[in-house]
Enzyme design. Structure first.
Site, short mmCIF file in Angstrom:
data_model
loop_
_atom_site.label_atom_id
_atom_site.label_comp_id
_atom_site.label_asym_id
_atom_site.label_seq_id
_atom_site.Cartn_x
_atom_site.Cartn_y
_atom_site.Cartn_z
N HIS A 8 24.45 1.38 10.28
CA HIS A 8 25.70 2.15 10.41
C HIS A 8 26.40 1.77 11.70
O HIS A 8 25.76 1.39 12.68
CB HIS A 8 25.39 3.65 10.39
N ARG A 15 14.02 -8.76 15.41
CA ARG A 15 14.48 -10.15 15.55
C ARG A 15 13.55 -11.04 14.73
O ARG A 15 12.45 -10.63 14.36
CB ARG A 15 14.49 -10.58 17.01
N ALA A 44 0.22 -3.59 13.56
CA ALA A 44 0.54 -2.23 13.16
C ALA A 44 1.49 -1.57 14.17
O ALA A 44 1.39 -1.79 15.37
CB ALA A 44 -0.74 -1.41 13.05
N ARG A 57 0.65 -14.52 20.14
CA ARG A 57 -0.03 -15.81 20.23
C ARG A 57 0.07 -16.52 18.89
O ARG A 57 0.33 -15.91 17.86
CB ARG A 57 -1.50 -15.63 20.61
N ASN A 93 0.84 -1.19 0.00
CA ASN A 93 0.00 0.00 0.00
C ASN A 93 0.88 1.26 0.00
O ASN A 93 2.10 1.17 -0.16
CB ASN A 93 -0.94 -0.04 1.21
#
Length: 196
Positions: free
Chosen positions: A113, A164, A158, A181, A83
């Site tokens: 960096h 990770r 969101a 979950r 989107n």
């Protein structure tokens, strides 16, 4: 070893060399052209995006504006959708599986960096690949950082900062993003009130 080779081997490299600068400028120009094209020019837009990206499926939708650094390091699978305002800094490979949906204002950043200012001020960078599996939905405003893998059938909430790896088949969210979950059989019947 060239700076691009160092980058490919995930070593610190000088991002300011002319070859990298030329490629970055060419991709920026192509993205600018794509973002200026009317949405009704679907086939022209699709063809230009095929020229920008390293690999695409047959069916994909990339809503403008869209920006990436090099393009050739990005591979999208079949039925990819992104989107508005998606940014991919593809100094390293960024791979999306089939049926990946990316909500507005998401960023995928392979570049980083050094923490120490002396090396950082010499334009040194590193780049680690990002991999997104099949059937993944990434919620609005999500940031995916260098070196992350998101497993198949995952949903990222969101506003998440994914720093990770996220396993397959889970809902994950937060800053930092963590597993909330597993996705269960109940989730497949959750929206059956309305027939499709």
């Amino acid at each position: 070893m060239t700076e691009k080779e160092k980058r490919a081997f995930q070593k610190l490299y000088d991002a300011s060399v002319p070859e990298i600068g030329r490629e970055l400028s060419a991709c920026t120009e192509a993205c600018y052209m794509y973002n200026q094209m009317a949405p009704s020019r679907r086939e022209e837009r699709r063809e230009l995006m095929r020229q920008i990206l390293g690999k695409t499926g047959e069916k994909f939708v990339i809503v403008s504006p869209f920006w990436c650094d090099f393009g050739y390091n990005i591979e999208i699978g079949e039925n990819f959708f992104s989107n508005y305002n998606v940014v991919i800094l593809d100094e390293a490979k960024v791979t999306f599986g089939d049926h990946v949906f990316v909500a507005p204002n998401c960023g995928f950043y392979t570049a980083g960096h050094p923490l120490d200012a002396e090396r950082r001020n010499k334009s040194l960078e590193f780049a680690y690949p990002i991999t997104v599996g099949n059937n993944v939905w990434i919620g609005a405003g999500t940031t995916v950082l260098p070196g992350v893998t998101i497993g198949d059938n995952a949903v990222i909430g969101a506003g998440s900062v994914v720093n990770r790896d996220i396993p397959s088949g889970v809902v994950a969210a937060g800053n930092p993003c963590r597993v909330i979950r597993p996705i269960t059989e109940e989730d497949s019947s959750r929206y059956l009130e309305r027939e499709y």
